[in-house]
Enzyme design. Sequence first.
Site, mmCIF file in Angstrom:
data_model
loop_
_atom_site.group_PDB
_atom_site.id
_atom_site.type_symbol
_atom_site.label_atom_id
_atom_site.label_comp_id
_atom_site.label_asym_id
_atom_site.label_seq_id
_atom_site.Cartn_x
_atom_site.Cartn_y
_atom_site.Cartn_z
ATOM 1 N N CYS A 118 0.897 -1.161 0.000
ATOM 2 C CA CYS A 118 0.000 0.000 0.000
ATOM 3 C C CYS A 118 0.924 1.197 0.000
ATOM 4 O O CYS A 118 1.551 1.496 1.008
ATOM 5 C CB CYS A 118 -0.919 0.038 1.219
ATOM 6 S SG CYS A 118 -1.881 1.575 1.246
ATOM 7 N N CYS A 123 -2.960 -0.318 3.772
ATOM 8 C CA CYS A 123 -4.153 -1.127 3.511
ATOM 9 C C CYS A 123 -3.744 -2.590 3.315
ATOM 10 O O CYS A 123 -2.777 -2.889 2.617
ATOM 11 C CB CYS A 123 -4.892 -0.592 2.292
ATOM 12 S SG CYS A 123 -5.467 1.102 2.543
HETATM 13 FE FE FE Z 1 -3.317 1.952 2.970
#
Ligand code: FE
Length: 216
Positions: A118, A123
């Site tokens: 990410c 994430c």
């Molecule tokens: Fe993220």
Amino acid sequence: MRHSTSMPHDHHDHDHDHAHALLPPDPALRVRALETILTEKGLIDPAALDAIIDTYAHKVGPQEGARVVARAWADPDFRTALLNNADAVLDGMGLTGRQGEHVVVVENTPQRHNMVVCTLCSCYPWTLLGIPPAWYKSDAYRARAVREPRAVLAEFGLTLPAEQAVRVWDSTAEVRYLILPMRPEGTEGWSAEQLLPLVTRDSMVGTGLPLSARDA
Ligand code: FE
């Protein structure tokens, strides 16, 4: 900064002059301060927060993702369904939820190795892999995974054949990725249960490979 001329520069006065230094210096303390403020304002319930953290730190972990991978290795119909529409399959297994609302599963092949990052923050498919490891959240991994994936993989001890392409997937709040690693050689005829211990967390992020049949 407040400067006092009327008071002696004793320790007490010094603290006032450097009020900013009283702010928590590291992220953990800042989070704590934020939690305190939000609790005092009645915006959050600390008990509910603790329950969420406990769930993802201790109850949900990479064993969930490993179950999915092992089953995909053992069951071709399941594998096809997973690659075509992971959300439906995972929903049926009770594996969707917070930080795992929309998951895409991508398959490693001899022609292509996949890895996940990410670049924006951290994430990660919590419902399948639990809380992301520290390296996943590090600036270095986030910056370098896209720029020089092979160098990053080498640091994880993974050197891929030159003819195998590397595809990097950038996770977002909308889409999380799970890598379906290649099934280890020498495991023909193994059940999902037998395959399960070969699935490592890093193999599902793409920074590692599954264990080999010898390690079972
Ligand atoms: Fe993220």
